[in-house]
Design an enzyme around this catalytic site. Structure first.
Site, mmCIF file in Angstrom:
data_model
loop_
_atom_site.group_PDB
_atom_site.id
_atom_site.type_symbol
_atom_site.label_atom_id
_atom_site.label_comp_id
_atom_site.label_asym_id
_atom_site.label_seq_id
_atom_site.Cartn_x
_atom_site.Cartn_y
_atom_site.Cartn_z
ATOM 1 N N SER A 4 -20.169 19.632 1.329
ATOM 2 C CA SER A 4 -19.850 21.066 1.910
ATOM 3 C C SER A 4 -18.608 21.491 2.010
ATOM 4 O O SER A 4 -18.215 22.600 1.996
ATOM 5 C CB SER A 4 -20.810 21.225 3.303
ATOM 6 O OG SER A 4 -20.311 20.474 4.028
ATOM 7 N N ASN A 5 -17.713 20.298 2.260
ATOM 8 C CA ASN A 5 -16.252 20.533 2.428
ATOM 9 C C ASN A 5 -15.766 21.157 0.815
ATOM 10 O O ASN A 5 -14.936 21.837 0.876
ATOM 11 C CB ASN A 5 -15.299 19.413 2.919
ATOM 12 C CG ASN A 5 -15.421 19.540 4.469
ATOM 13 O OD1 ASN A 5 -14.676 20.419 5.048
ATOM 14 N ND2 ASN A 5 -16.228 18.677 5.041
ATOM 15 N N HIS A 31 -11.123 14.419 8.714
ATOM 16 C CA HIS A 31 -11.779 13.526 9.666
ATOM 17 C C HIS A 31 -12.618 14.477 10.830
ATOM 18 O O HIS A 31 -11.900 15.357 11.396
ATOM 19 C CB HIS A 31 -10.851 12.740 10.201
ATOM 20 C CG HIS A 31 -11.756 11.537 11.443
ATOM 21 N ND1 HIS A 31 -12.481 10.592 10.684
ATOM 22 C CD2 HIS A 31 -11.905 11.637 12.567
ATOM 23 C CE1 HIS A 31 -12.796 9.889 11.645
ATOM 24 N NE2 HIS A 31 -12.660 10.522 12.884
ATOM 25 N N GLU A 50 -14.281 22.630 10.065
ATOM 26 C CA GLU A 50 -13.886 21.835 8.902
ATOM 27 C C GLU A 50 -13.873 22.687 7.724
ATOM 28 O O GLU A 50 -12.701 22.843 6.875
ATOM 29 C CB GLU A 50 -14.607 20.663 8.272
ATOM 30 C CG GLU A 50 -14.479 19.433 9.461
ATOM 31 C CD GLU A 50 -15.398 18.113 9.125
ATOM 32 O OE1 GLU A 50 -15.288 17.860 7.865
ATOM 33 O OE2 GLU A 50 -16.251 17.706 9.872
ATOM 34 N N ASP A 86 -7.937 6.623 8.737
ATOM 35 C CA ASP A 86 -7.605 7.622 9.747
ATOM 36 C C ASP A 86 -6.274 7.766 10.217
ATOM 37 O O ASP A 86 -6.460 7.931 11.680
ATOM 38 C CB ASP A 86 -8.836 7.666 10.716
ATOM 39 C CG ASP A 86 -10.281 7.821 9.934
ATOM 40 O OD1 ASP A 86 -10.319 8.507 8.824
ATOM 41 O OD2 ASP A 86 -11.116 7.129 10.520
ATOM 42 N N LEU A 91 -16.190 7.704 1.187
ATOM 43 C CA LEU A 91 -16.431 6.862 1.924
ATOM 44 C C LEU A 91 -15.844 5.290 1.997
ATOM 45 O O LEU A 91 -15.943 4.676 2.455
ATOM 46 C CB LEU A 91 -18.081 6.749 2.358
ATOM 47 C CG LEU A 91 -18.650 7.966 3.115
ATOM 48 C CD1 LEU A 91 -20.010 7.589 3.250
ATOM 49 C CD2 LEU A 91 -17.928 8.132 4.401
#
Ligand code: GRF
Length: 221
Positions: free
Chosen positions: A12-13, A103, A173, A144, A84
């Site tokens: 979706s991003n 993130h 986001e 991260d 991931l």
């Protein structure tokens, strides 16, 4: 500016980036989408827009293959959007300062190995934090961990579940990531050496129509 998006999931991003960068006048072009999952929704979204797609080994550790793909499309900026796997060190070094990750929490809290997806939001709720949000940061060798480029806070509500909090964060986001990528492209950064401190400062300071003007505005959203 040619942008590659790496994604393992629904994408979706990626969709938000495709929608934001789609116009002929856009200075950012999504030129490649790569996944370690052949059935990732992100690949289907890219293919539907005619964007070149590629899959890499599921563990994501074939650095030569990934670098060859990025170079074959003259990629200036790499965006990890729900990707991931750890990016191999060779690729991180080749794109240092030119690789972003998004993130779903306010780093440096609630990040690091194992902190992805639902687990992030569970940890936020368990902590009793009243605010969560989204963070876009540069990628370095640790999960991260790289320099924070932009953040967008959202409130944590007393009756939140991991799902409701995730949905609230995901909605911002979708606005934050395109805003950062388009600002980088407009500033002409990330072409060779990555965004300079001045460009990062510009992202932090310049009001962008998609971004809240203040913490109060963000929390009222
Ligand atoms: C997002 O919450 C992103 O912050 C995280 O993974 C999720 C990906 O969602 N890194 P999508 O695949 O873009 O819908």
């Amino acid at each position: 500016m040619n942008v590659a998006v790496l994604a393992s999931g629904q994408g979706s991003n990626l969709q938000a980036l495709l929608d934001a960068c789609g116009g002929p006048a856009s200075s950012a072009v999504i030129a490649l989408v790569v996944s370690n999952k052949p059935d990732a929704g992100a690949l289907a979204r890219a293919a539907a827009r005619g964007v070149p797609v590629a899959t890499i080994a599921d563990d994501g550790q074939d650095a030569d293959a990934l670098l060859a793909l990025l170079r074959s499309r003259a990629i200036d900026l790499v965006v990890l959007a729900g990707y991931l796997k750890r990016v191999p060190g060779t690729v991180v070094r080749a794109y240092r300062g030119r690789m972003l990750n998004i993130h779903p929490a306010l780093l440096p809290s609630f990040g690091g190995p194992g902190m992805y997806g639902r687990r992030v939001h569970e940890a936020v709720l368990k902590s009793g934090a009243r605010v969560s949000g989204a963070t876009v940061h540069l990628v370095d060798e640790q999960y991260d961990h790289g320099e924070i480029v932009a953040q967008w806070p959202v409130p944590v509500r007393p009756d939140d579940t991991p799902q409701t909090l995730a949905a609230r964060v995901l909605a911002v986001e979708h606005r934050l990531l395109p805003a950062v990528v388009l600002t980088l492209a407009r500033c002409g950064a990330a072409s060779r050496l990555g965004p300079t401190p001045e460009v990062l400062d510009a992202i932090a300071r310049l009001p962008h129509p998609a971004l809240p003007r203040s913490l109060d505005d963000a929390l009222a959203a």
